[in-house]
Write a protein that holds these residues in place. Structure first.
Motif, PDB file in Angstrom:
ATOM      1  N   TYR A   2       0.829  -1.200   0.000  1.00 22.09           N
ATOM      2  CA  TYR A   2       0.000   0.000   0.000  1.00 22.09           C
ATOM      3  C   TYR A   2       0.864   1.251   0.000  1.00 22.09           C
ATOM      4  O   TYR A   2       1.809   1.365   0.774  1.00 22.09           O
ATOM      5  N   VAL A  34      -4.315   8.930   2.638  1.00 18.17           N
ATOM      6  CA  VAL A  34      -4.734   8.354   1.365  1.00 18.17           C
ATOM      7  C   VAL A  34      -4.002   7.023   1.203  1.00 18.17           C
ATOM      8  O   VAL A  34      -2.771   6.971   1.294  1.00 18.17           O
ATOM      9  N   GLU A  63      -3.459   3.673  -1.196  1.00 22.75           N
ATOM     10  CA  GLU A  63      -3.641   3.098  -2.534  1.00 22.75           C
ATOM     11  C   GLU A  63      -2.957   1.740  -2.598  1.00 22.75           C
ATOM     12  O   GLU A  63      -1.745   1.653  -2.391  1.00 22.75           O
ATOM     13  N   TYR A  72     -11.031  -1.915  -4.311  1.00 21.32           N
ATOM     14  CA  TYR A  72     -11.053  -0.465  -4.368  1.00 21.32           C
ATOM     15  C   TYR A  72      -9.762   0.065  -4.968  1.00 21.32           C
ATOM     16  O   TYR A  72      -8.734  -0.599  -4.996  1.00 21.32           O
ATOM     17  N   ARG A  73      -9.843   1.291  -5.456  1.00 19.69           N
ATOM     18  CA  ARG A  73      -8.673   1.948  -6.045  1.00 19.69           C
ATOM     19  C   ARG A  73      -7.969   2.820  -5.008  1.00 19.69           C
ATOM     20  O   ARG A  73      -6.762   3.008  -5.058  1.00 19.69           O
ATOM     21  N   GLU A  74      -8.789   3.354  -4.082  1.00 14.21           N
ATOM     22  CA  GLU A  74      -8.227   4.270  -3.099  1.00 14.21           C
ATOM     23  C   GLU A  74      -9.126   4.331  -1.875  1.00 14.21           C
ATOM     24  O   GLU A  74     -10.342   4.264  -1.987  1.00 14.21           O
ATOM     25  N   VAL A 131      -9.515   6.741   1.748  1.00 15.10           N
ATOM     26  CA  VAL A 131      -9.032   7.885   2.522  1.00 15.10           C
ATOM     27  C   VAL A 131      -9.633   7.791   3.913  1.00 15.10           C
ATOM     28  O   VAL A 131     -10.849   7.658   4.065  1.00 15.10           O
ATOM     29  N   ARG A 143     -17.802   6.461  -5.665  1.00 10.56           N
ATOM     30  CA  ARG A 143     -17.181   6.872  -4.415  1.00 10.56           C
ATOM     31  C   ARG A 143     -18.170   6.715  -3.268  1.00 10.56           C
ATOM     32  O   ARG A 143     -19.319   7.122  -3.368  1.00 10.56           O
TER      33      ARG A 143
END
Length: 194
Positions: free
Chosen positions: A113, A127, A129, A137-139, A141, A161
């Motif tokens: 990550y 954040v 990733e 998931y892509r990201e 937060v 989102r």
């Protein structure tokens, strides 16, 4: 080793692990909003969350009731509208999900990550990733205010989102008893898996 071999995210990853490790017991109300790729609201829901590491319970009350709870080495999802209980092995169910960041005893945020800390007026946001396209998931937060988790955003690979805003509870409202993590389902409930 030269600086080229240094992990650029090491400091922020360690800071995030420290923040998460501090969240051992947590009770909050939440609102969850799912946005489409054009920013349109697809779904809004409200509920409550209880965490007493590694035990976890997530209850959506409105508009479609659902209960998600960890019991031993199983993750149980109860849908009262469908009168259905789905039971999955915890390790498999939590793999690559944001919930695993909150429920694992030892917070392990590996080099798989990339983690970036952003300090802002409200506190600090991290954040996250994953370096694999195989995650759900892509990201992600995570938002913190004075050490307390206040928000979680999830961006998936399709551009949807999900924003979750937590209202942490304190005092009597934050009491967790052992019965909190027991899932009672009515007789006749259809059980899948397990």
């Amino acid at each position: 080793a030269g600086s080229a071999a240094a992990d650029p995210f090491e400091t922020d990853r360690a800071a995030l692990a420290e923040r998460l490790q501090a969240v051992q017991r947590y009770v909050a109300d939440f609102t969850q909003t799912v946005y489409g790729v054009r920013g349109e609201v697809l779904e809004e829901s409200q509920g409550h969350v209880w965490l007493d590491r590694p035990r976890f319970k997530w209850v959506v009350e409105d508009p479609y009731p659902q209960v998600l709870v960890t019991e031993g080495d199983a993750l149980k999802l109860y849908d009262p509208d469908l009168e259905q209980l789905t039971v999955r092995p915890l390790e498999e169910a939590l793999k690559d999900t944001p919930v695993s960041l909150l429920t694992r005893d030892a917070v392990a945020i590996t080099e798989r990550y990339a983690v970036m800390l952003i300090d802002d007026e409200a506190g600090a946001s991290f954040v996250i990733e994953p370096d694999s396209d195989e995650t759900l998931y892509r990201e992600i937060v995570l938002h913190f205010d004075t050490g307390t988790l206040t928000g979680l955003d999830i961006l998936d690979h399709l551009g949807q989102r999900t924003e979750i805003r937590f209202d942490p509870l304190a005092g009597a409202a934050a009491v967790i008893d052992d019965g909190t993590f027991t899932l009672e389902v009515p007789p006749g409930t259809d059980v899948i898996g397990g």
